[in-house]
Design a protein around this motif. Structure first.
Motif, PDB file in Angstrom:
ATOM      1  N   ALA A   1       0.666  -0.998  -0.128  1.00 18.06           N
ATOM      2  CA  ALA A   1      -0.079   0.129   0.346  1.00 18.06           C
ATOM      3  C   ALA A   1       0.675   1.296  -0.522  1.00 18.06           C
ATOM      4  N   ASN A   2       0.489   2.331  -1.081  1.00 16.22           N
ATOM      5  CA  ASN A   2       1.743   3.618  -0.811  1.00 16.22           C
ATOM      6  C   ASN A   2       2.815   3.288  -1.003  1.00 16.22           C
ATOM      7  N   SER A   3       3.546   2.271  -1.472  1.00 15.06           N
ATOM      8  CA  SER A   3       4.697   1.567  -1.416  1.00 15.06           C
ATOM      9  C   SER A   3       5.049   1.741   0.124  1.00 15.06           C
ATOM     10  N   GLY A   4       4.629   1.770   0.962  1.00 13.72           N
ATOM     11  CA  GLY A   4       4.925   1.163   2.687  1.00 13.72           C
ATOM     12  C   GLY A   4       5.105   2.815   2.983  1.00 13.72           C
ATOM     13  N   PHE A   5       4.387   3.474   2.648  1.00 10.47           N
ATOM     14  CA  PHE A   5       4.518   5.258   3.380  1.00 10.47           C
ATOM     15  C   PHE A   5       3.013   5.607   3.562  1.00 10.47           C
ATOM     16  N   LEU A   6       2.532   4.250   5.504  1.00 13.00           N
ATOM     17  CA  LEU A   6       1.129   4.573   5.481  1.00 13.00           C
ATOM     18  C   LEU A   6       1.737   5.150   7.492  1.00 13.00           C
ATOM     19  N   SER A   7       0.806   5.946   7.482  1.00  9.51           N
ATOM     20  CA  SER A   7       0.412   6.555   9.046  1.00  9.51           C
ATOM     21  C   SER A   7      -0.106   5.833   9.558  1.00  9.51           C
ATOM     22  N   LEU A   8       0.207   5.133  10.650  1.00  6.54           N
ATOM     23  CA  LEU A   8      -0.424   3.615  11.730  1.00  6.54           C
ATOM     24  C   LEU A   8      -1.562   4.244  12.620  1.00  6.54           C
ATOM     25  N   THR A   9      -1.033   5.552  12.759  1.00  9.16           N
ATOM     26  CA  THR A   9      -1.931   5.727  14.030  1.00  9.16           C
ATOM     27  C   THR A   9      -2.391   7.706  14.196  1.00  9.16           C
ATOM     28  N   THR A  27       1.431  10.502  19.859  1.00 10.75           N
ATOM     29  CA  THR A  27       2.727   9.529  19.287  1.00 10.75           C
ATOM     30  C   THR A  27       2.374   9.179  17.924  1.00 10.75           C
ATOM     31  N   LEU A  28       2.763   9.970  16.785  1.00  8.82           N
ATOM     32  CA  LEU A  28       2.728   8.824  15.691  1.00  8.82           C
ATOM     33  C   LEU A  28       3.529   7.733  15.361  1.00  8.82           C
ATOM     34  N   THR A  29       2.380   6.675  15.051  1.00 10.88           N
ATOM     35  CA  THR A  29       3.366   5.113  14.642  1.00 10.88           C
ATOM     36  C   THR A  29       2.709   5.860  13.236  1.00 10.88           C
ATOM     37  N   PHE A  30       4.413   5.330  12.461  1.00 11.22           N
ATOM     38  CA  PHE A  30       4.033   5.253  10.959  1.00 11.22           C
ATOM     39  C   PHE A  30       5.221   4.471   9.534  1.00 11.22           C
ATOM     40  N   THR A  31       4.984   4.326   9.373  1.00 10.51           N
ATOM     41  CA  THR A  31       5.941   3.192   8.160  1.00 10.51           C
ATOM     42  C   THR A  31       6.524   4.343   6.452  1.00 10.51           C
ATOM     43  N   ASN A  32       7.382   3.760   6.549  1.00  9.32           N
ATOM     44  CA  ASN A  32       8.557   4.817   5.942  1.00  9.32           C
ATOM     45  C   ASN A  32       9.416   3.906   5.446  1.00  9.32           C
ATOM     46  N   ASN A  33       8.764   3.760   3.857  1.00  3.26           N
ATOM     47  CA  ASN A  33       9.717   2.866   3.463  1.00  3.26           C
ATOM     48  C   ASN A  33       9.215   1.195   3.410  1.00  3.26           C
ATOM     49  N   GLY A  34       8.451   1.461   4.498  1.00  4.05           N
ATOM     50  CA  GLY A  34       8.102  -0.286   4.711  1.00  4.05           C
ATOM     51  C   GLY A  34       8.597  -0.196   5.848  1.00  4.05           C
ATOM     52  N   VAL A  35       9.799   0.241   6.667  1.00  2.00           N
ATOM     53  CA  VAL A  35       9.751   0.003   7.878  1.00  2.00           C
ATOM     54  C   VAL A  35       9.233   1.094   9.183  1.00  2.00           C
ATOM     55  N   ASP A 130      -6.757  13.874  10.551  1.00  2.00           N
ATOM     56  CA  ASP A 130      -5.276  12.627   9.976  1.00  2.00           C
ATOM     57  C   ASP A 130      -6.061  11.548   9.177  1.00  2.00           C
ATOM     58  N   CYS A 131      -4.701  11.199   8.570  1.00  2.00           N
ATOM     59  CA  CYS A 131      -4.203  10.425   7.437  1.00  2.00           C
ATOM     60  C   CYS A 131      -3.652   9.008   7.335  1.00  2.00           C
ATOM     61  N   MET A 132      -3.925   8.141   6.561  1.00  2.00           N
ATOM     62  CA  MET A 132      -4.447   7.094   6.413  1.00  2.00           C
ATOM     63  C   MET A 132      -2.728   6.854   5.355  1.00  2.00           C
ATOM     64  N   ASP A 133      -2.888   7.558   4.467  1.00  2.00           N
ATOM     65  CA  ASP A 133      -3.053   7.705   3.212  1.00  2.00           C
ATOM     66  C   ASP A 133      -3.838   8.495   2.358  1.00  2.00           C
ATOM     67  N   MET A 134      -2.900   9.378   1.161  1.00  2.00           N
ATOM     68  CA  MET A 134      -4.464  10.618   0.721  1.00  2.00           C
ATOM     69  C   MET A 134      -4.951  10.073   0.247  1.00  2.00           C
ATOM     70  N   PRO A 135      -6.477  11.373   0.764  1.00  2.00           N
ATOM     71  CA  PRO A 135      -7.878  10.588   0.115  1.00  2.00           C
ATOM     72  C   PRO A 135      -7.841  11.009  -1.218  1.00  2.00           C
ATOM     73  N   GLY A 136      -8.880   9.466  -1.878  1.00  2.00           N
ATOM     74  CA  GLY A 136      -9.171   9.906  -3.562  1.00  2.00           C
ATOM     75  C   GLY A 136      -9.741  10.946  -4.518  1.00  2.00           C
ATOM     76  N   SER A 137      -9.951  11.631  -3.424  1.00  2.00           N
ATOM     77  CA  SER A 137     -10.478  13.047  -4.304  1.00  2.00           C
ATOM     78  C   SER A 137     -10.655  13.756  -3.107  1.00  2.00           C
ATOM     79  N   ALA A 138     -11.757  15.292  -3.750  1.00  2.00           N
ATOM     80  CA  ALA A 138     -10.737  16.793  -3.436  1.00  2.00           C
ATOM     81  C   ALA A 138     -12.298  16.534  -1.944  1.00  2.00           C
ATOM     82  N   GLN A 139     -11.776  17.327  -0.777  1.00  3.60           N
ATOM     83  CA  GLN A 139     -12.113  16.989   0.243  1.00  3.60           C
ATOM     84  C   GLN A 139     -12.890  18.813   0.793  1.00  3.60           C
TER      85      GLN A 139
END
Length: 139
Positions: A1-9, A27-35, A130-139
């Motif tokens: 998903a999104n090549s491993g760049f997601l906000s998880l919290t 506290t933000l937990t996220f992945t950066n390039n899957g890490v 707060d977003c996990m990934d970019m929304p697919g449409s305008a807000q």
């Protein structure tokens, strides 16, 4: 998903304590390039330089991004008339993870300059997403 760049919290984006800033309250937990990465709640974050001011009766979205070292940057989406859907902004740079979005709308007599105008100023309406990934449409 999104090549491993997601906000998880949820970062809990909100207006910052100091003027012209924003913050994360969680506290933000996220992945950066899957890490897996994390960053503690941080107050008084600033908008990146180079954004365009909003005139009266305009709106736009600001993307909030974080890199592997925890540096937060912002991007600005297209400016539209207040009340119109706001197109999503582009990514800050490669290897950044979206934290969330700030929608700023000005009333008929107020302008907004990122980094110079407070988000809580009279005539400025702000909405935090707060977003996990970019929304697919305008807000």
């Amino acid at each position: 998903a999104n090549s491993g760049f997601l906000s998880l919290t949820a970062a809990g984006l909100a207006e910052g304590t100091n003027a012209n800033t924003f913050k994360t309250v969680n506290t933000l937990t996220f992945t950066n390039n899957g890490v897996f990465k994390s960053k503690a709640a941080t107050d008084n974050l600033t908008f990146s330089s180079g954004h365009t001011a909003l005139a009266a009766s305009q709106a736009c979205l600001f993307g909030i991004w974080i890199n592997a070292s925890g540096t937060v940057t912002t991007t600005q989406g297209p400016i539209v008339a207040a009340g119109d859907p706001c197109p999503v902004p582009s990514q800050a740079t490669a290897n950044t993870t979206l934290v969330g979005l700030i929608k700023v709308t000005t009333d008929s007599s107020t302008t907004f300059t990122p980094g110079s105008t407070d988000l809580g100023a009279s005539g400025v309406t702000d909405v935090f997403y707060d977003c996990m990934d970019m929304p697919g449409s305008a807000q």
